[in-house]
Design an enzyme around this catalytic site. Structure first.
Site, PDB file in Angstrom:
ATOM      1  N   HIS A   1       1.806   6.434  -2.583  1.00 47.37           N
ATOM      2  CA  HIS A   1       2.120   5.576  -3.726  1.00 47.37           C
ATOM      3  C   HIS A   1       0.841   5.103  -4.417  1.00 47.37           C
ATOM      4  O   HIS A   1       0.713   5.190  -5.648  1.00 47.37           O
ATOM      5  CB  HIS A   1       2.933   4.374  -3.228  1.00 47.37           C
ATOM      6  CG  HIS A   1       3.407   3.462  -4.306  1.00 47.37           C
ATOM      7  ND1 HIS A   1       4.697   3.471  -4.772  1.00 47.37           N
ATOM      8  CD2 HIS A   1       2.771   2.498  -5.026  1.00 47.37           C
ATOM      9  CE1 HIS A   1       4.833   2.558  -5.713  1.00 47.37           C
ATOM     10  NE2 HIS A   1       3.664   1.958  -5.889  1.00 47.37           N
ATOM     11  N   GLU A   2      -0.113   4.614  -3.621  1.00 50.42           N
ATOM     12  CA  GLU A   2      -1.346   4.082  -4.211  1.00 50.42           C
ATOM     13  C   GLU A   2      -2.202   5.186  -4.811  1.00 50.42           C
ATOM     14  O   GLU A   2      -2.803   5.006  -5.882  1.00 50.42           O
ATOM     15  CB  GLU A   2      -2.137   3.303  -3.156  1.00 50.42           C
ATOM     16  CG  GLU A   2      -1.374   2.171  -2.499  1.00 50.42           C
ATOM     17  CD  GLU A   2      -0.701   1.239  -3.497  1.00 50.42           C
ATOM     18  OE1 GLU A   2      -1.281   0.969  -4.560  1.00 50.42           O
ATOM     19  OE2 GLU A   2       0.422   0.779  -3.209  1.00 50.42           O
TER      20      GLU A   2
END
Length: 908
Positions: free
Chosen positions: A356-357
């Site tokens: 996600h990051e």
């Protein structure tokens, strides 16, 4: 930002400075928007000029039509470059007894419209000198500063000039300031931990960069940052640039993505406490990051845009993670993995949060939303592609299927309320910091779609609005469809229920509402939803309100199953005949229905029953076949939906009948896994099988199956007798700890607390959850007090622990009384902008189902109107709406449900 279970955002400037004391100190700039303490007064209007003494405090102008009373910056100045020097103090100031930091900042900005007013964001900073203004071009004279003051509500440093700035000329504003390094997880904050070092860090998303230094704190106002940190000897410094004390200039970027850290952490290019690195807890993250980065480069068809990618695990962090560009910050449990302590759920969470990051390095950082009303452009895409990245790194896990359980069902729960909101709002409707924080919810994160690399190329290092994306999707799409289809997705809240009559082929749709009697105040202008449907086909139909579709007809024993593999964002209802055929298929040969659709049939039926579209008995009938089901997804869907029945009935006479039925259904699954594991002595190879094993033990123990309870108590007792050797598998610890503590008393609880105080972050999380399971009210009351005692529990864990206690039927009333009595303290001390405030309010009130509780909830809203609810404001209205819906549901269903369970447990 990452999806932790309590998702806060970590923003911009992260500074970690670790000293050499036995109690380490961390200072962080956090995304949390906290209330100012009375002792930390801000500066007010003062004459400018050459004054060097701190200004005298006097009331600031409050005229509502003035620019400084608006929450958005005027479009007159555009920053291009910041020079920032910061020095945090790791010991309290001798006079004020506060931890502080000092700073010097200059910002070069361009005047794009003539103005005699400078507005720059500043929150909880005191200015030790008067600001100075100069022209970057020596041939141009800068105006003098007439006066300046701090506008507290809108968080501005306001500077009035004696003449106008000239259009297209560059100017430099310089400031000296001091701020508090509080322990509130908001802005530039500190934390402490027991080890041989310490650090200070910050997080800035969405609006807390201004708490670290004066800045034009809006995402569209990108600039280059030069950062210098003054820090103790023996420490290292990190920032978005290269490793040095004075950092290389950053790329052009938004303030909320800025990060800087000084620490004595060790590293393998994963930074963490020395003990964690020594234990090898960073290895999994390190080995996973490379493949995921390579996957995204190929997926986006765009090279990683920076020369480095650092990641760091922080002992205190209010978010799950934060996508600071090139220096990603994580809560320790979101980055560190240890096979001795970590479950496969912990491992999956690490892989998905890293993905996600890293996805944000392109979507969100390289290309950034223009304003927070389009937050979903950042978070929605990252939430989607995190599954793709994690699936690439761990191809045996089946991550692509889990998006249905983890995101689709999650967002359905809130998007079925009239208090939901569209993906994209009007810019003018999102102004205040707490309104921005409210957008970090399931709607923005979990209503997702796909995108293309051309969008990234055109808007690299720039800002966009959602409509820019449609242009790039259109290039490879059917003509004249993308904007029309996607606007129905972005500009309307909620989702439809599609009803199929298989006798006639008639297909209709309407807005799905959990409470069909609730009033919809925002009516959608759109009339269709894109729909995937079919038996063995997968065809896209632009469905109007009512249509006849031949492929939806079925005769004889044939049945229709729509939304194959749950690729569409809607619920599906059928005529009763088709429902009966589907139920028969489940009971006779459930494998003919894809596993994802088995999960969805259960979830659709239960939610449509709550909405009075189908009968509750039909929903319950979808669980009859579960004694033959061995796959994780249908069981997870069923237990998730039965949680609502527990919430509604665990204080009523229905509870006993429900427990008996669910025990009857789960015992075959419990016995299956007992055999598969050789009487609990062997590990299971499959990722989802490991999850379902936990489901089997959890539900069997929860329903009072003696063999399960004895198993949990026996394992826990073995550990108590030999604390140095824990015999419980990491996958099972949370549920075994919980059930053993629930079946025990003070002795078991005190043992768990003793282990919690010396556990690493991974193990501590499991114990923290389990201690909320005790049935002893006095222990729960004491535990509630511990949540607001920083010496006993980290502030990052307070709100989630309170929700854990509220989940316990014994703790529900205790928690509600506690929250009401302490609301002012919680709001002021833990930050009204904390993203966990909505989770807190929803979590504590989700069992509410009586007139008395509704009255208390409304009184709570009224009593605290002046204090406010920050990012939980919408959650209060959602809780009221949910309580009304629960009351109606119980009144209409209690007798029917009780009778159904009694019939279902009768011997055949």
């Amino acid at each position: 930002m990452g999806k932790g279970f309590f998702l806060s955002k970590g923003v911009g400037v992260l500074l970690i400075i670790c000293g050499a004391a036995s109690v380490a100190t961390i200072i962080a700039l956090s995304v949390v928007y906290s209330q100012e303490k009375a002792k930390n007064n801000e500066v007010s209007p003062t004459n400018g000029g050459s004054t060097t003494n701190p200004p005298v405090t006097t009331p600031a102008p409050t005229t509502s039509n003035k620019p400084w009373d608006q929450y958005r910056l005027p479009k007159t100045l555009v920053p291009e470059h910041y020079n920032l020097m910061l020095r945090p103090r790791l010991t309290p100031d001798e006079t004020t007894k506060l931890y502080i930091f000092t700073g010097e900042s200059s910002v070069d900005f361009k005047c794009v419209e003539e103005t005699d007013l400078i507005l720059i964001h500043s929150n909880k900073l005191n200015y030790t000198k008067a600001p100075t203004l100069e022209s970057v071009n020596p041939a141009v004279t800068a105006p003098n500063i007439n006066k300046y003051w701090l506008q507290k509500v809108t968080q501005y440093l306001v500077i009035e000039l004696d003449a106008k700035l000239k259009k297209d000329h560059m100017y430099r504003l310089s400031t000296d300031f001091v701020g508090e390094l509080a322990d509130d997880l908001g802005g530039f904050y500190r934390s402490e931990y027991e080890e041989d070092g310490g650090c200070c860090n910050n997080s800035m998303q969405p609006t807390d960069a201004r708490k670290s230094f004066p800045c034009f704190d809006e995402p569209a106002l990108k600039a280059v940052f030069n950062i210098t940190l003054t820090h103790p000897q023996g420490t290292i410094a990190l920032s978005n640039g290269l490793i040095q004390t004075t950092f290389a200039p950053t790329e052009k970027m938004s303030t909320y993505l800025l990060a800087y850290i000084v620490s004595d952490f060790d590293f393998i290019r994963i930074f963490a406490r020395k003990s964690a690195i020594a234990a090898g807890q960073g290895e999994y993250a390190l080995n996973t990051t490379g493949p995921i980065l390579k996957f995204f480069e190929d997926y986006y068809n765009s090279k990683y845009p920076l020369p480095k990618s650092d990641q760091i695990a922080l002992p205190d962090f209010n978010a799950g993670a934060m996508e600071n560009w090139g220096l990603i910050t994580y809560r320790e449990t979101a980055l560190l993995y240890d096979p001795e302590f970590s479950s496969n759920g912990n491992k999956e969470r690490i892989a998905t949060i890293i993905a996600h990051e890293l996805a944000h390095m392109w979507f969100g950082n390289l290309v950034t939303l223009r304003w927070w009303n389009d937050l979903w452009l950042n978070e929605g895409f990252a939430s989607y592609v995190e599954y793709l990245g994690a699936n690439y790194a761990e191809p045996d896990w089946g991550m692509a299927d889990l998006i249905v359980l983890n995101d689709v069902h999650r967002v359905f729960a809130v998007d079925a309320l009239t208090s939901s909101h569209p993906l994209s709002s009007k810019e003018e409707d999102i102004q205040r910091p707490e309104q921005i924080s409210e957008l970090f919810d399931a709607i923005s994160y979990s209503k997702v779609t796909k995108h293309q690399h051309t969008y990234l190329k055109e808007f690299a290092f720039g800002n966009t609005v959602y409509s820019d994306l449609w242009k790039h999707l259109q290039d490879a799409s059917l003509p004249n469809t993308v904007a029309d289809i996607m606007n129905t997705w972005v500009l309307q809240m909620g989702f439809p229920v599609v009803t199929i009559d298989t006798a006639s082929g008639t297909v209709t749709q309407k807005h799905f509402l959990l409470d069909p009697d609730s009033e919809v105040t925002v009516v959608s202008p759109f009339k269709y939803v894109p729909m995937h449907c079919g038996l063995s086909q997968n065809k896209l139909i632009a469905l109007s309100i009512t249509e006849t579709v031949d492929m939806m007809k079925a005769t004889g024993t044939d049945w229709v199953l729509a939304n194959l593999n749950v690729v569409g964002y809607y619920r599906v209802n059928y005529d009763q005949s088709n429902w009966n055929k589907l139920l028969n298929a489940l009971n006779t040969n459930h494998s003919v229905i894809p596993v994802i659709n088995r999960a969805q049939l259960v979830d659709d039926a239960f939610n449509m029953a709550r909405a009075k579209i189908v009968s509750t008995t039909l929903a319950l009938s979808t669980t009859v076949y579960l004694d033959k089901e061995r796959d994780f997804m249908p069981w997870e869907s069923a237990t998730d939906n039965m949680d609502f029945f527990y919430l509604m009935f665990d204080r009523s006479e229905v509870y006993g009948h429900m427990q008996a039925y669910l025990q009857k259904q789960v015992i075959p699954l419990f016995n299956y896994y007992k055999a598969e594991t050789g009487n609990w002595t062997k590990d299971l190879p499959g990722h989802l099988d490991q999850y379902n094993l936990v489901n089997a033990i959890s539900l069997a123990c929860k329903t009072g199956h003696k063999e399960c309870t004895d198993l949990a108590k026996g394992w826990f007792e073995m550990w108590m007798n030999n604390p140095a050797k824990n015999p419980i598998h990491p996958n099972l610890r949370s549920t075994v700890y919980c059930n053993a503590i629930a079946a025990g008393g003070a002795k078991e609880w005190e043992f768990a607390w003793a282990q919690f105080t010396k556990a690493n972050a991974i193990e501590a999380d499991k114990l923290r959850y389990a201690m909320a399971c005790t049935k002893e009210p006095w222990l729960l009351n004491r535990y509630l007090e511990y949540t607001l005692t920083p010496e006993k529990m980290r502030k990052q864990d307070a709100t989630s622990t309170i929700v854990y206690i509220a989940n316990n039927v014994v703790g529900q009333a205790l928690t509600w009384d506690f929250i009401r009595a302490r609301w002012t303290y919680i709001f002021n001390e833990y930050g009204g902008g904390s993203f966990s405030f909505s989770n807190l309010i929803n979590g504590v009130t989700k069992r509410f189902s009586t007139e008395f509780e509704l009255k208390q909830l409304r009184q709570f809203k009224e009593d605290n109107a002046d204090i406010g609810f920050g990012s939980g404001t919408l959650a209060v209205d959602q809780s009221i709406e949910r309580t009304i819906s629960n009351m109606k549901w119980i009144e209409e269903n209690t007798k029917t449900v009780s009778n159904w369970f009694q019939e279902a447990i009768k011997p055949l």
